[in-house]
Design a protein around this motif. Structure first.
Motif, PDB file in Angstrom:
ATOM      1  N   PRO A 166       0.800  -1.227   0.000  1.00  0.00           N
ATOM      2  CA  PRO A 166       0.000   0.000   0.000  1.00  0.00           C
ATOM      3  C   PRO A 166       0.837   1.284   0.000  1.00  0.00           C
TER       4      PRO A 166
ATOM      5  N   VAL B  76       0.334   4.112  -2.849  1.00  0.00           N
ATOM      6  CA  VAL B  76      -0.085   5.476  -2.506  1.00  0.00           C
ATOM      7  C   VAL B  76       0.949   6.480  -3.009  1.00  0.00           C
ATOM      8  N   SER B  77       2.251   6.161  -2.823  1.00  0.00           N
ATOM      9  CA  SER B  77       3.269   7.118  -3.263  1.00  0.00           C
ATOM     10  C   SER B  77       3.247   7.256  -4.786  1.00  0.00           C
TER      11      SER B  77
ATOM     12  N   PHE C 136       0.521   6.997  -6.621  1.00  0.00           N
ATOM     13  CA  PHE C 136      -0.669   7.812  -6.878  1.00  0.00           C
ATOM     14  C   PHE C 136      -0.353   9.294  -6.660  1.00  0.00           C
ATOM     15  N   VAL C 137       0.378   9.583  -5.571  1.00  0.00           N
ATOM     16  CA  VAL C 137       0.717  10.969  -5.232  1.00  0.00           C
ATOM     17  C   VAL C 137       1.697  11.553  -6.248  1.00  0.00           C
TER      18      VAL C 137
END
Lengths: 229, 331
Positions: B142, B146-147, B149-150
């Motif tokens: 995860p 997430v990184s 996505f960012v």
């Protein structure tokens, strides 16, 4: 490798990590968020080393724990940290990075209040290059960075930024114009704080455009605690 | 030490000979005496930059490595082997995708997953399944997603493409190993000799041993990456980016060389704007699976015979799947 040596290597690696993250030296290599993790993992290594040393001294049986000879190499970063203490990246790394900024997709907020307004070099470059300096017009800004020689003569006001650690650092460069005579030939890696205003003419819209800054005052300063943006 | 093998009586008759402990002491004294000479070598800007990058890679990776060895030691000391047999399907062909998908739950980077995969094998998990886990865990956990996505605010499909291409590569590699892998190619780390008086003692011995082992290989990888970082001219990148296919292979190779942690590589990929999205996907899929420090750590833990086969195959499979998924999702 004997158990005594194994435990001493664990102790040395752990204490080197704790040593740099106790003060601000770790900021030369990684970002601030890493600090608690460095302290915890360093402390765990020290603890493992102390317990292993006690085991070894009391000759507590531990099966046949053959330690790999490769572990000697762990002394290399320890020696580098304790004896050489490499400084933060500077002009050499900055000169190698030919990209100055990357396009932004979001719209830029106006500069915060203040006269002068202190800002990051990367922020200045982004606003000047990708927004044609609109948010900078008529504002006096204060920028802190170091000197990187410009191969075409003069120098660039420079600051490096980390994504993760110093292995992926990238540079933001600004060309100061209207420098006072004594500041025209500063040696590389001199840290300065510059007060000035944005002026057009540095090129916009490309990744290697280097914006200009009309200098009002320039002061030599000490390297900041966190040398990166 | 010699006392263990010959006994104290024989030891008394022998003349004094320096052991590792003495060498360590002598070496440290020599370093202290030669400090100014050493510092003068490091006065060159290129050497200094390399040294800073070297220390940065080690320091950045260390907390993750410590987390990884603690986790793998906990598996070795506290989890009975039967748990793994129950958790994974008996059929190895099915166990591979299950283990690959299990990579989603371990929030670690690649430095952590090498010792964990080693201890899974030592606990009786089929190598094919453990290898699928080894490849997927650092790429699809995860934190990494997430990184990603960012880092790509304008392209959320990048995260999906990374998840699919990485998971597919790890499953295919597991199946390839199942079909073609030979037992003599891999050295399964044995843990039996590291048994302490209690579970805690075993935990501590295993953690220390694994750290010393994997840490040594991390140093080799960090050193290589630092040297290459200083040596390769940045202008080369611009030339490579101009050719679509060369760009993909070029960024995949760059991922191997740079050896950046998977938690951070998305931000590096995002900054390589002169390259196509597919080329950057290849960078993100290859990096967590195969890079200089991983090759070094894998050959240390599973043997060199393993690494010379596994590393190039993983590279090719990862690049092919990146092209495929990139063509499907990113164009």
């Amino acid at each position: 490798m004997t158990r005594e040596v194994q435990s001493i290597i664990l102790l040395l690696v752990g204490s080197a990590v704790v040593r740099i993250s106790w003060g601000t030296t770790y900021l030369n290599y990684v970002k601030e968020v890493m600090r608690p993790w460095l302290l915890i993992s360093g402390a765990i290594l020290v603890l493992l080393g102390v317990l292993a040393l006690i085991d070894a001294l009391r000759r507590r049986p531990a099966g046949h724990a053959h330690a790999p000879g490769i572990a000697w190499l762990l002394l290399l970063p320890v020696v580098t940290i304790f004896i050489v203490a490499p400084p933060a990246l500077g002009a050499y790394a900055a000169a190698r990075d030919v990209t100055n900024s990357t396009p932004v997709t979001t719209s830029l907020a106006p500069l915060p209040a203040g006269d002068p307004v202190a800002m990051y070099l990367s922020d200045y470059v982004t606003r000047a290059v990708w927004d044609e300096g609109r948010t900078l017009v008529g504002r006096q800004v204060e920028l802190t960075g170091f000197v990187t020689a410009n191969p075409a003569g003069g120098w660039w006001l420079t600051r490096l930024q980390l994504l993760c650690c110093a292995a992926d650092a990238f540079a933001s460069k600004i060309e100061p114009v209207n420098l006072p005579a004594e500041a025209v030939t500063l040696p590389e890696n001199t840290w300065v704080t510059v007060l000035g205003e944005w002026v057009p003419g540095g090129g916009t819209g490309t990744e290697n455009s280097i914006p200009l800054l009309q200098v009002r005052t320039i002061t030599e300063v000490l390297e900041p605690e966190n040398p990166y943006d | 030490m010699t006392t263990d093998e010959h006994g104290p009586t024989q030891f008394a008759q022998r003349s004094w000979r320096p052991g590792p402990l003495e060498y360590l002491a002598i070496g440290l004294v020599a370093l202290l005496l030669g400090q100014s000479w050493l510092v003068s070598i490091f006065d060159q800007p290129a050497v200094q930059t390399g040294a800073t990058i070297f220390v940065a890679i080690i320091v950045q990776a260390l907390p993750f490595l410590v987390l990884g060895v603690l986790l793998s030691a906990a598996i070795a000391a506290f989890v009975p082997p039967s748990v793994w047999q129950k958790a994974l399907p008996k059929n190895q062909v099915l166990a591979v995708p299950v283990a690959g998908a299990a990579g989603f739950v371990l929030p670690g980077c690649e430095c952590a997953s090498v010792p964990v995969a080693g201890s899974l094998m030592a606990r009786g998990v089929a190598p094919a399944a453990a290898l699928a886990f080894l490849l997927s865990a650092p790429a699809i956990n995860p934190i990494v997603l997430v990184s990603t996505f960012v880092a790509f605010p304008g392209n959320p499909q990048m995260m999906v493409a990374r998840l699919i291409a990485s998971l597919a590569t790890s499953i295919i590699m597991g199946w390839l190993w199942l079909r073609f892998g030979k037992a003599e190619w891999i050295r399964i780390p044995r843990r039996d000799h590291l048994v302490g008086d209690s579970n805690w003692h075993t935990f501590r011995l295993t953690a220390a041993h694994d750290f010393l082992h994997a840490g040594g290989f991390l140093v080799i990888g960090g050193l290589t990456a630092a040297v290459i970082n200083v040596v390769i001219p940045q202008e080369w990148l611009a030339n490579v980016a101009a050719n679509p296919l060369l760009a993909i292979v070029g960024l995949a190779l760059l991922a191997v060389i740079l050896s950046i942690c998977s938690e951070a590589d998305a931000f590096v990929a995002a900054s390589l704007t002169q390259f196509s999205l597919t080329a950057r996907l290849a960078f993100l899929v290859v990096g967590p699976m195969i890079d200089l420090k991983l090759i070094s750590m894998q050959s240390g833990i599973f043997g060199r015979k393993f690494a010379v086969r596994f590393a190039p195959t993983t590279f090719v499979v990862a690049v092919l799947l990146s092209i495929l998924v990139g063509w499907w999702l990113l164009t």
